[in-house]
Write an enzyme that holds these catalytic residues in place. Sequence first.
Site, PDB file in Angstrom:
ATOM      1  N   GLY A  96       0.837  -1.163  -0.247  1.00 19.34           N
ATOM      2  CA  GLY A  96      -0.162  -0.127  -0.097  1.00 19.34           C
ATOM      3  C   GLY A  96       0.787   1.408  -0.046  1.00 19.34           C
ATOM      4  CG  HIS A  97       3.763   3.956   2.419  1.00 19.79           C
ATOM      5  ND1 HIS A  97       5.364   4.249   1.991  1.00 19.79           N
ATOM      6  CD2 HIS A  97       3.214   4.886   2.851  1.00 19.79           C
ATOM      7  CE1 HIS A  97       5.534   5.541   2.574  1.00 19.79           C
ATOM      8  NE2 HIS A  97       4.025   5.891   2.997  1.00 19.79           N
ATOM      9  CG  PHE A  98       3.372   5.074  -1.881  1.00 13.83           C
ATOM     10  CD1 PHE A  98       2.284   5.794  -1.240  1.00 13.83           C
ATOM     11  CD2 PHE A  98       4.510   5.900  -1.697  1.00 13.83           C
ATOM     12  CE1 PHE A  98       1.976   6.796  -0.657  1.00 13.83           C
ATOM     13  CE2 PHE A  98       4.372   6.647  -0.610  1.00 13.83           C
ATOM     14  CZ  PHE A  98       3.227   7.240  -0.203  1.00 13.83           C
ATOM     15  CG  LEU A 135       8.808   5.334  -1.134  1.00 13.43           C
ATOM     16  CD1 LEU A 135       8.527   6.626  -1.267  1.00 13.43           C
ATOM     17  CD2 LEU A 135      10.419   5.066  -1.373  1.00 13.43           C
TER      18      LEU A 135
END
Lengths: 93, 156
Positions: free
Chosen positions: B37-39, B44
């Site tokens: 989800g990140h990203f 990251l």
Amino acid sequence: MSSTFETVAGIIAETCDIPREKITADSHAINDLGIDSLDFLDVAFAIDKAFGIKMPLEQWTQDVNEGKVSTDEYFVLGNLCANIDRLVAAKAA
Amino acid sequence: MRLEYFQMVDRIAALDPEARTVRADCSVPDASPVFEGHFPGHPLLPGVLMIETIAQTGGWLVLAVLRFARMPFLVQVKEAKLRAFVVPGQTLQAEARLLHDGSGYAVVAGSISSDGKKVADAEITYRVVPFPNDTLRAQMLETARRVAVPEAFLHG
């Protein structure tokens, strides 16, 4: 005491963004100035650093919770400054 | 690092309660659901987890100074700077210095570096209180041994 108060009032004004003129020796840090417990940690850190002491916050809290003293003893600024002066004197002794 | 379990510190590399300093090794995993989800397409390490890494590193120092008699809980982050991206597989070194051991609180200055370059730093304040229960204290001691906190600093 007067120089202690000036230092403490300056710390509170800067740390808590409170106008300096609103801070007097009769001000109660919580009831009058609205300083919450987290902001008071910032104030305590700055006071500890400025005076080279370790304010016994836990003992003071216990004293209040056990009904030995009222919060005025530690949170009215004139009284707080007197306690700071005692801690500074005890350290120097 | 096990991001899903908030285990940010892999190993305490140096710990000196007298000098009030600590260094820790932290390896960012190659894969984690966090990166999904990140990203998407551009994984990251979240900045909040970089700050958490600093907080945990400083937390081990506070615990060692207090010989695990009390537990530091994060209450304030000041002057946090996230200076560079951190990616999967990257090796980090975290360090912290105890600025003040107050009554019921402690303040540390900490940072994370990678290949000698600082990637994040922050000033962290903890409220320091008695352990709320034996379960947490036992778990902290077990984790301390896993990350190689010297045995001498685990007890008063």
